[in-house]
Design an enzyme around this catalytic site. Sequence first.
Site, PDB file in Angstrom:
ATOM      1  N   GLY A  12      36.368  47.093  20.229  1.00  0.00           N
ATOM      2  CA  GLY A  12      35.242  47.892  19.985  1.00  0.00           C
ATOM      3  C   GLY A  12      34.430  47.826  18.575  1.00  0.00           C
ATOM      4  N   GLY A  16      29.645  50.900  14.843  1.00  0.00           N
ATOM      5  CA  GLY A  16      30.192  52.109  14.878  1.00  0.00           C
ATOM      6  C   GLY A  16      31.319  52.237  14.105  1.00  0.00           C
ATOM      7  N   GLY A  18      34.484  51.190  14.458  1.00  0.00           N
ATOM      8  CA  GLY A  18      35.236  49.752  14.564  1.00  0.00           C
ATOM      9  C   GLY A  18      34.502  48.870  13.641  1.00  0.00           C
ATOM     10  N   ASP A  36      34.892  42.761  21.405  1.00  0.00           N
ATOM     11  CA  ASP A  36      33.480  43.609  21.968  1.00  0.00           C
ATOM     12  C   ASP A  36      33.370  43.186  23.243  1.00  0.00           C
ATOM     13  OD1 ASP A  36      32.327  46.311  20.027  1.00  0.00           O
ATOM     14  OD2 ASP A  36      31.458  45.375  21.922  1.00  0.00           O
ATOM     15  N   VAL A  65      38.529  45.909  26.985  1.00  0.00           N
ATOM     16  CA  VAL A  65      39.583  46.366  26.761  1.00  0.00           C
ATOM     17  C   VAL A  65      40.639  46.999  28.089  1.00  0.00           C
ATOM     18  CG1 VAL A  65      39.765  46.803  24.479  1.00  0.00           C
ATOM     19  CG2 VAL A  65      39.290  48.761  26.120  1.00  0.00           C
ATOM     20  N   ASN A  91      40.464  50.722  18.728  1.00  0.00           N
ATOM     21  CA  ASN A  91      39.265  51.642  18.610  1.00  0.00           C
ATOM     22  C   ASN A  91      38.425  51.785  19.699  1.00  0.00           C
ATOM     23  OD1 ASN A  91      36.868  52.685  16.720  1.00  0.00           O
ATOM     24  ND2 ASN A  91      36.234  50.759  17.387  1.00  0.00           N
ATOM     25  N   TYR A 151      37.541  63.389  28.138  1.00  0.00           N
ATOM     26  CA  TYR A 151      37.584  62.677  26.840  1.00  0.00           C
ATOM     27  C   TYR A 151      38.824  63.199  26.056  1.00  0.00           C
ATOM     28  CZ  TYR A 151      36.076  60.988  22.358  1.00  0.00           C
ATOM     29  OH  TYR A 151      36.200  60.399  21.033  1.00  0.00           O
ATOM     30  N   ALA A 153      41.329  65.015  27.181  1.00  0.00           N
ATOM     31  CA  ALA A 153      42.875  64.372  27.803  1.00  0.00           C
ATOM     32  C   ALA A 153      42.991  62.836  27.041  1.00  0.00           C
ATOM     33  CB  ALA A 153      42.588  64.124  29.195  1.00  0.00           C
ATOM     34  N   VAL A 186      30.970  61.868  13.948  1.00  0.00           N
ATOM     35  CA  VAL A 186      30.523  60.650  13.264  1.00  0.00           C
ATOM     36  C   VAL A 186      29.288  60.163  13.744  1.00  0.00           C
ATOM     37  CG1 VAL A 186      31.072  58.548  11.995  1.00  0.00           C
ATOM     38  CG2 VAL A 186      33.008  60.093  12.255  1.00  0.00           C
TER      39      VAL A 186
HETATM   40  N1  LIG Z   1      31.543  59.072  16.906  1.00  0.00           N
HETATM   41  C1  LIG Z   1      32.524  59.914  16.811  1.00  0.00           C
HETATM   42  O1  LIG Z   1      32.014  61.245  16.579  1.00  0.00           O
HETATM   43  C2  LIG Z   1      34.102  59.826  16.799  1.00  0.00           C
HETATM   44  C3  LIG Z   1      34.542  58.572  17.752  1.00  0.00           C
HETATM   45  N2  LIG Z   1      35.810  58.411  17.856  1.00  0.00           N
HETATM   46  C4  LIG Z   1      36.292  57.315  18.507  1.00  0.00           C
HETATM   47  O2  LIG Z   1      35.859  56.335  17.645  1.00  0.00           O
HETATM   48  C5  LIG Z   1      35.888  55.285  18.640  1.00  0.00           C
HETATM   49  C6  LIG Z   1      34.763  54.294  18.216  1.00  0.00           C
HETATM   50  O3  LIG Z   1      33.624  55.236  18.717  1.00  0.00           O
HETATM   51  P1  LIG Z   1      32.188  54.837  17.970  1.00  0.00           P
HETATM   52  O4  LIG Z   1      32.059  54.073  17.069  1.00  0.00           O
HETATM   53  O5  LIG Z   1      31.694  56.452  17.835  1.00  0.00           O
HETATM   54  O6  LIG Z   1      31.278  54.284  19.462  1.00  0.00           O
HETATM   55  P2  LIG Z   1      30.111  53.429  19.477  1.00  0.00           P
HETATM   56  O7  LIG Z   1      29.612  53.442  20.973  1.00  0.00           O
HETATM   57  O8  LIG Z   1      29.369  53.543  18.432  1.00  0.00           O
HETATM   58  O9  LIG Z   1      31.104  51.931  19.244  1.00  0.00           O
HETATM   59  C7  LIG Z   1      32.047  51.690  20.164  1.00  0.00           C
HETATM   60  C8  LIG Z   1      32.102  50.027  20.467  1.00  0.00           C
HETATM   61  O10 LIG Z   1      33.076  49.982  21.524  1.00  0.00           O
HETATM   62  C9  LIG Z   1      32.688  49.028  22.568  1.00  0.00           C
HETATM   63  N3  LIG Z   1      33.130  49.053  23.713  1.00  0.00           N
HETATM   64  C10 LIG Z   1      32.997  50.088  24.649  1.00  0.00           C
HETATM   65  N4  LIG Z   1      33.735  49.895  25.550  1.00  0.00           N
HETATM   66  C11 LIG Z   1      34.619  48.756  25.626  1.00  0.00           C
HETATM   67  C12 LIG Z   1      35.573  48.167  26.298  1.00  0.00           C
HETATM   68  N5  LIG Z   1      35.797  48.542  27.430  1.00  0.00           N
HETATM   69  N6  LIG Z   1      36.049  47.058  25.771  1.00  0.00           N
HETATM   70  C13 LIG Z   1      35.683  46.632  24.631  1.00  0.00           C
HETATM   71  N7  LIG Z   1      34.669  47.065  23.608  1.00  0.00           N
HETATM   72  C14 LIG Z   1      34.222  48.281  24.277  1.00  0.00           C
HETATM   73  C15 LIG Z   1      31.158  48.967  22.340  1.00  0.00           C
HETATM   74  O11 LIG Z   1      30.483  47.980  22.823  1.00  0.00           O
HETATM   75  C16 LIG Z   1      30.757  49.535  20.849  1.00  0.00           C
HETATM   76  O12 LIG Z   1      30.826  48.209  20.111  1.00  0.00           O
HETATM   77  C17 LIG Z   1      36.085  55.694  20.042  1.00  0.00           C
HETATM   78  O13 LIG Z   1      37.477  55.509  20.319  1.00  0.00           O
HETATM   79  C18 LIG Z   1      35.813  57.188  19.827  1.00  0.00           C
HETATM   80  O14 LIG Z   1      36.351  57.844  20.875  1.00  0.00           O
HETATM   81  C19 LIG Z   1      36.452  59.679  17.406  1.00  0.00           C
HETATM   82  C20 LIG Z   1      36.143  60.554  16.593  1.00  0.00           C
HETATM   83  C21 LIG Z   1      34.803  60.953  16.531  1.00  0.00           C
HETATM   84  C1  LIG Z   2      31.599  66.626  22.031  1.00  0.00           C
HETATM   85  C2  LIG Z   2      32.430  65.350  21.441  1.00  0.00           C
HETATM   86  C3  LIG Z   2      31.472  64.915  20.722  1.00  0.00           C
HETATM   87  C4  LIG Z   2      31.736  63.534  20.041  1.00  0.00           C
HETATM   88  C5  LIG Z   2      32.885  62.666  20.405  1.00  0.00           C
HETATM   89  C6  LIG Z   2      33.316  62.066  19.236  1.00  0.00           C
HETATM   90  O1  LIG Z   2      33.599  60.879  19.504  1.00  0.00           O
HETATM   91  C7  LIG Z   2      34.784  63.108  19.207  1.00  0.00           C
HETATM   92  O2  LIG Z   2      35.684  62.590  19.459  1.00  0.00           O
HETATM   93  C8  LIG Z   2      34.307  64.114  18.009  1.00  0.00           C
HETATM   94  C9  LIG Z   2      35.404  65.063  18.011  1.00  0.00           C
HETATM   95  C10 LIG Z   2      35.240  66.307  17.126  1.00  0.00           C
HETATM   96  C11 LIG Z   2      36.093  67.243  17.303  1.00  0.00           C
HETATM   97  C12 LIG Z   2      35.938  68.316  16.267  1.00  0.00           C
HETATM   98  C13 LIG Z   2      36.777  69.378  16.202  1.00  0.00           C
HETATM   99  C14 LIG Z   2      37.416  70.049  17.361  1.00  0.00           C
HETATM  100  C15 LIG Z   2      37.969  71.191  17.180  1.00  0.00           C
HETATM  101  C16 LIG Z   2      38.887  71.552  18.357  1.00  0.00           C
HETATM  102  O3  LIG Z   2      39.973  72.382  17.809  1.00  0.00           O
HETATM  103  C17 LIG Z   2      38.025  72.518  19.460  1.00  0.00           C
HETATM  104  C18 LIG Z   2      37.413  73.555  18.692  1.00  0.00           C
HETATM  105  C19 LIG Z   2      36.881  74.504  19.289  1.00  0.00           C
HETATM  106  C20 LIG Z   2      36.017  73.905  20.887  1.00  0.00           C
HETATM  107  C21 LIG Z   2      34.830  74.615  21.088  1.00  0.00           C
HETATM  108  C22 LIG Z   2      34.618  74.287  22.519  1.00  0.00           C
HETATM  109  O4  LIG Z   2      34.258  73.151  22.730  1.00  0.00           O
HETATM  110  O5  LIG Z   2      34.645  75.134  23.235  1.00  0.00           O
END
Ligand SMILES: NC(=O)C1=CN([C@@H]2O[C@H](COP(=O)(O)OP(=O)(O)OC[C@H]3O[C@@H](n4cnc5c(N)ncnc54)[C@H](O)[C@@H]3O)[C@@H](O)[C@H]2O)C=CC1
Ligand SMILES: CC/C=C\C[C@H](O)C(=O)/C=C/C=C/C=C\C=C\[C@@H](O)C/C=C\CCC(=O)O
Length: 242
Positions: A12, A16, A18, A36, A65, A91, A151, A153, A186
Amino acid sequence: MALNGKTAVVTGAAMGIGKAIVEILLQNGAKVAILDMNETIGHCLVETLTKEHGPDRAMFLFCDVESEDELKAAFQKTIETFGGIDILCNNAGVFNEVTWEKTITINLMGTIKGTYLALEHMNKLTGGRGGVIINVASMAGIGPLSCCPVYTATKHGVIGFTRSFAAASVASGYGIRINALCPGFVQTDLFSAIQSKLGQFSAMAGATQELIEKLGVLTIQDFTAGLTALLLKVTCLTENHL
Ligand SMILES: NC(=O)C1=CN([C@@H]2O[C@H](COP(=O)(O)OP(=O)(O)OC[C@H]3O[C@@H](n4cnc5c(N)ncnc54)[C@H](O)[C@@H]3O)[C@@H](O)[C@H]2O)C=CC1
Ligand SMILES: CC/C=C\C[C@H](O)C(=O)/C=C/C=C/C=C\C=C\[C@@H](O)C/C=C\CCC(=O)O
């Protein structure tokens, strides 16, 4: 540089978080395979990175993936091209409570498949040279978000799997170090799209918005700056770590 001579695979990685991880790895001397499904952006990224870091440092490989065959082929091509795999970053991930089964097959099963393939290649017990695996989870893997049970989970699953695999690696002597990365919010394409992906839990959007306003959202630049030191600490492959 700390990662000279090392080869990394990042899933990925076309955009972003990755992409940020790829840039840190390249800046510190590693060669990187960018896996990707977005071929257009992926090839464009390699073109840009090659201009910045020189030839034969970055390679794009199409890979979903969810497909073990595509992961196997990408790993094999990386080994053939760069001579091995020292670092894997699982990622790739999506956020979608509507197509929630896909969220599981990508976020959790994709991470497990990647980790098990890396074990086949890295395991010192079967002729490998050891290595480092980084699984990108989330703070949603630590505390539940009411708007996205599936998500949440998958990210709890990634953390639990990573902790269990780490214990097995130490007990068995695989020579593989594995960590989960748990970012907060992010600013990426995934984050921008969440409101439209909540499905039956869209009524919970308010609680999450309050959390977002409380915690803030990192720019990808700020995230990259904070990640660099951590990534180097985790990936620097020295014998006393493995
Ligand atoms: N953006 C955020 O707030 C947060 C993101 N994450 C995690 O970070 C990781 C990256 O997320 P972002 O950069 O935000 O997402 P994004 O959507 O900006 O980038 C994700 C990348 O993964 C690729 N992708 C999606 N499905 C795929 C698959 N089946 N096989 C191969 N590539 C695939 C997409 O084409 C894209 O290039 C994810 O695991 C996400 O859950 C975790 C916490 C916070
Ligand atoms: C809604 C998810 C948004 C973006 C997905 C992103 O990829 C991601 O994974 C971001 C996660 C950020 C989490 C930040 C804090 C989490 C705190 C937990 O302890 C939950 C606290 C309160 C929950 C309130 C509620 O949802 O009811």
